[in-house]
Design a protein around this motif. Structure first.
Motif, PDB file in Angstrom:
ATOM      1  N   GLY A 226      38.396 -21.337  -4.151  1.00 57.06           N
ATOM      2  CA  GLY A 226      38.041 -20.027  -4.685  1.00 57.06           C
ATOM      3  C   GLY A 226      37.340 -20.222  -6.010  1.00 57.06           C
ATOM      4  O   GLY A 226      36.139 -19.980  -6.125  1.00 57.06           O
ATOM      5  N   HIS A 227      38.083 -20.681  -7.004  1.00 59.51           N
ATOM      6  CA  HIS A 227      37.458 -20.999  -8.295  1.00 59.51           C
ATOM      7  C   HIS A 227      36.373 -22.048  -8.078  1.00 59.51           C
ATOM      8  O   HIS A 227      35.264 -21.923  -8.581  1.00 59.51           O
ATOM      9  CB  HIS A 227      38.517 -21.497  -9.267  1.00 59.51           C
ATOM     10  CG  HIS A 227      37.973 -21.854 -10.619  1.00 59.51           C
ATOM     11  ND1 HIS A 227      37.611 -20.896 -11.541  1.00 59.51           N
ATOM     12  CD2 HIS A 227      37.717 -23.046 -11.199  1.00 59.51           C
ATOM     13  CE1 HIS A 227      37.163 -21.486 -12.626  1.00 59.51           C
ATOM     14  NE2 HIS A 227      37.198 -22.793 -12.443  1.00 59.51           N
ATOM     15  N   MET A 228      36.713 -23.087  -7.339  1.00 60.56           N
ATOM     16  CA  MET A 228      35.789 -24.112  -6.864  1.00 60.56           C
ATOM     17  C   MET A 228      36.218 -24.512  -5.449  1.00 60.56           C
ATOM     18  O   MET A 228      37.380 -24.365  -5.092  1.00 60.56           O
ATOM     19  CB  MET A 228      35.788 -25.337  -7.785  1.00 60.56           C
ATOM     20  CG  MET A 228      35.045 -25.142  -9.090  1.00 60.56           C
ATOM     21  SD  MET A 228      33.258 -25.015  -8.804  1.00 60.56           S
ATOM     22  CE  MET A 228      32.726 -24.297 -10.358  1.00 60.56           C
ATOM     23  N   PRO A 229      35.310 -25.044  -4.641  1.00 61.10           N
ATOM     24  CA  PRO A 229      35.638 -25.279  -3.225  1.00 61.10           C
ATOM     25  C   PRO A 229      36.760 -26.278  -2.993  1.00 61.10           C
ATOM     26  O   PRO A 229      37.519 -26.148  -2.035  1.00 61.10           O
ATOM     27  CB  PRO A 229      34.310 -25.779  -2.628  1.00 61.10           C
ATOM     28  CG  PRO A 229      33.468 -26.174  -3.794  1.00 61.10           C
ATOM     29  CD  PRO A 229      33.891 -25.303  -4.932  1.00 61.10           C
ATOM     30  N   GLY A 230      36.856 -27.274  -3.854  1.00 60.50           N
ATOM     31  CA  GLY A 230      37.883 -28.287  -3.655  1.00 60.50           C
ATOM     32  C   GLY A 230      38.975 -28.249  -4.699  1.00 60.50           C
ATOM     33  O   GLY A 230      39.660 -29.253  -4.936  1.00 60.50           O
ATOM     34  N   HIS A 231      39.145 -27.095  -5.343  1.00 61.39           N
ATOM     35  CA  HIS A 231      40.179 -26.988  -6.367  1.00 61.39           C
ATOM     36  C   HIS A 231      41.553 -27.294  -5.771  1.00 61.39           C
ATOM     37  O   HIS A 231      41.866 -26.908  -4.653  1.00 61.39           O
ATOM     38  CB  HIS A 231      40.186 -25.569  -6.960  1.00 61.39           C
ATOM     39  CG  HIS A 231      41.035 -25.429  -8.193  1.00 61.39           C
ATOM     40  ND1 HIS A 231      42.416 -25.509  -8.158  1.00 61.39           N
ATOM     41  CD2 HIS A 231      40.704 -25.223  -9.490  1.00 61.39           C
ATOM     42  CE1 HIS A 231      42.892 -25.354  -9.382  1.00 61.39           C
ATOM     43  NE2 HIS A 231      41.870 -25.191 -10.202  1.00 61.39           N
ATOM     44  N   ILE A 232      42.363 -28.013  -6.535  1.00 56.74           N
ATOM     45  CA  ILE A 232      43.748 -28.241  -6.131  1.00 56.74           C
ATOM     46  C   ILE A 232      44.692 -27.867  -7.265  1.00 56.74           C
ATOM     47  O   ILE A 232      44.377 -28.012  -8.443  1.00 56.74           O
ATOM     48  CB  ILE A 232      44.032 -29.704  -5.715  1.00 56.74           C
ATOM     49  CG1 ILE A 232      43.556 -30.694  -6.789  1.00 56.74           C
ATOM     50  CG2 ILE A 232      43.449 -29.995  -4.340  1.00 56.74           C
ATOM     51  CD1 ILE A 232      43.964 -32.138  -6.507  1.00 56.74           C
ATOM     52  N   CYS A 233      45.849 -27.356  -6.876  1.00 60.61           N
ATOM     53  CA  CYS A 233      46.996 -27.292  -7.763  1.00 60.61           C
ATOM     54  C   CYS A 233      47.871 -28.499  -7.413  1.00 60.61           C
ATOM     55  O   CYS A 233      47.745 -29.084  -6.328  1.00 60.61           O
ATOM     56  CB  CYS A 233      47.776 -26.003  -7.554  1.00 60.61           C
ATOM     57  SG  CYS A 233      46.851 -24.505  -7.973  1.00 60.61           S
TER      58      CYS A 233
END
Length: 229
Positions: free
Chosen positions: A160-167
């Motif tokens: 969402g924020h970036m395509p491959g963003h992870i928490c």
């Protein structure tokens, strides 16, 4: 600030407020989640030192996503700790290592003709920065992949924020390190900032995904600590 056993929330002063990378450790690993910007290396070193370690001891840096305030400090950390391993989601790696144009730069390129002169200067600056920033990713991560270190670190794909963003879900302590996918607003957990998010619908879906985890506390990169239980 210590937030759980073997977990320290670092506080790094920035032009637009404080940023909060996360440091965690066990007997064999010292892990930093997000590295700050290139010009913040002294602040990052000082924060790690304040937590009782040195940047030279870093074994692992996990990057939540491609924005410069999260990855710009990586080359400086690699110079200090040459054996450090750099990890990121498989969808973000091509933006970091130069195979794809970084998402923010690509968006500015697509609308370059309509940019103000100030924004064009910003674009040219960012293009020069990215031209000299090629980060080799030693290990790519996929959704729900668990690193068997520091009590278990689970990669949670939160696009969402970036395509491959992870928490990063720290299983032992039930702390969720949220990068830019999570924010804190009036004491409540909210999703990514719409003004800096590629796909807000996906971003809100990612927030709901995060909420399905058993979370004791959240660290938002631009918001700090929120205790939920």
């Amino acid at each position: 600030m210590k937030i759980a056993k073997n977990i320290e929330m670092l506080e790094i002063g920035a032009e637009f407020g404080v940023m909060y990378p996360t440091l965690l450790w066990d007997d064999h690993h010292l892990v930093l989640i997000d590295a700050g910007d290139a010009n913040q290396i002294e602040s990052v070193k000082a924060a790690i030192s304040k937590a009782g370690f040195s940047a030279e001891q870093l074994t692992t840096v996990i990057l939540t996503h491609q924005d410069l305030d999260h990855i710009g400090g990586v080359p400086n950390l690699q110079a200090i700790a040459p054996s450090v391993k750099i990890l990121a989601h498989e969808a973000e790696a091509p933006y970091m290592d130069g195979r794809q144009t970084p998402a923010r730069l690509a968006a500015m390129e697509a609308g370059y003709a309509n940019l103000s002169e100030e924004r064009k200067r910003e674009y040219n600056h960012l293009k020069a920065v990215w031209a000299n920033l090629k980060i080799h990713i030693d290990q790519t991560l996929s959704d729900k992949e668990v690193l068997p270190i520091c009590g278990g670190i689970e990669a949670v794909h939160t696009p969402g924020h970036m395509p491959g963003h992870i928490c990063l879900y720290l299983r032992e302590s039930r702390v969720m390190v949220g990068g830019d996918a999570l924010n804190i607003e009036n004491g409540k957990l909210v999703g990514p900032n719409p003004g800096f998010t590629q796909d807000i619908v996906l971003g809100n879906q990612s927030l709901e995904k995060v909420k399905s985890y058993d979370i004791q506390a959240v660290v938002a990169y631009h918001g700090g600590l929120l205790k939920l239980k």
